[in-house]
Design an enzyme around this catalytic site. Structure first.
Site, PDB file in Angstrom:
ATOM      1  N   MET A  60      -6.329  -0.151   2.520  1.00  0.00           N
ATOM      2  CA  MET A  60      -7.497   0.673   2.167  1.00  0.00           C
ATOM      3  C   MET A  60      -8.257   0.036   1.015  1.00  0.00           C
ATOM      4  SD  MET A  60      -6.613   4.694   2.616  1.00  0.00           S
ATOM      5  CE  MET A  60      -8.280   5.246   2.381  1.00  0.00           C
ATOM      6  N   PRO A  61      -9.022  -1.022   1.309  1.00  0.00           N
ATOM      7  CA  PRO A  61      -9.790  -1.650   0.237  1.00  0.00           C
ATOM      8  C   PRO A  61     -10.858  -0.717  -0.340  1.00  0.00           C
ATOM      9  CG  PRO A  61     -10.350  -2.605   2.380  1.00  0.00           C
ATOM     10  CD  PRO A  61      -9.214  -1.670   2.601  1.00  0.00           C
ATOM     11  N   HIS A  62     -11.036  -0.835  -1.652  1.00  0.00           N
ATOM     12  CA  HIS A  62     -12.026  -0.036  -2.378  1.00  0.00           C
ATOM     13  C   HIS A  62     -12.428  -0.825  -3.615  1.00  0.00           C
ATOM     14  CE1 HIS A  62      -7.943   1.047  -3.629  1.00  0.00           C
ATOM     15  NE2 HIS A  62      -8.446   1.162  -4.837  1.00  0.00           N
ATOM     16  N   GLY A  63     -13.435  -0.367  -4.307  1.00  0.00           N
ATOM     17  CA  GLY A  63     -13.936  -1.088  -5.472  1.00  0.00           C
ATOM     18  C   GLY A  63     -13.058  -0.921  -6.702  1.00  0.00           C
TER      19      GLY A  63
END
Length: 144
Positions: A60-63
């Site tokens: 779950m890539p996120h900033g």
């Protein structure tokens, strides 16, 4: 605005590595109006700090925390990969891009984690034939 819509779902995606997957997931968030272009680079930056692989074939890539101010609205993008890719040393087939306002990311993360923690649900997601089918699984699982 729903956090996940069919225009932010891509099935049977072919990518060469996790960074291409992150860029694609991030671009869907940009196109959905949730974040500006520069947020995608913050997703890459976050991945370089620590893997966003969560287990069970899900990343779950996120900033970064510093990029929270860039987020316009909470949104999610979903990539079901044709083949597994290496994500922080783990085989991954499901990549969910996330941009969340305030503390909503914890709520979304935990809801998704619960949804995909069941092998049966994870298989249903990976085997989805249409974006609508995948959306139905998420709506049912997230109580949306």
């Amino acid at each position: 605005m729903s956090i996940l819509t069919k225009d932010k779902v891509k099935l049977n995606v072919e990518v060469k590595d996790k960074f291409e997957a992150i860029r694609l997931a991030g671009q869907l968030l940009v196109e959905g109006g949730h974040v500006p272009e520069e947020y995608v680079e913050k997703m890459i930056e976050r991945e370089n700090i620590s893997s966003t692989y969560l287990g069970g074939g899900l990343a779950m890539p996120h900033g970064t925390n510093e990029s929270k101010g860039l987020i316009r609205s909470t949104g999610m993008s979903v990539l079901v990969l044709k083949d597994e890719i290496d994500f922080g040393g783990e085989p991954t087939r499901l990549v969910i891009g996330l941009a969340a306002v305030g503390d909503e990311h914890l709520e979304v993360l935990s809801s998704v984690a619960v949804l995909v923690s069941e092998d049966e649900d994870m298989q249903r997601i990976i085997q989805s034939q249409t974006a609508e089918e995948l959306l139905a699984i998420f709506q049912e699982g997230l109580g949306a």
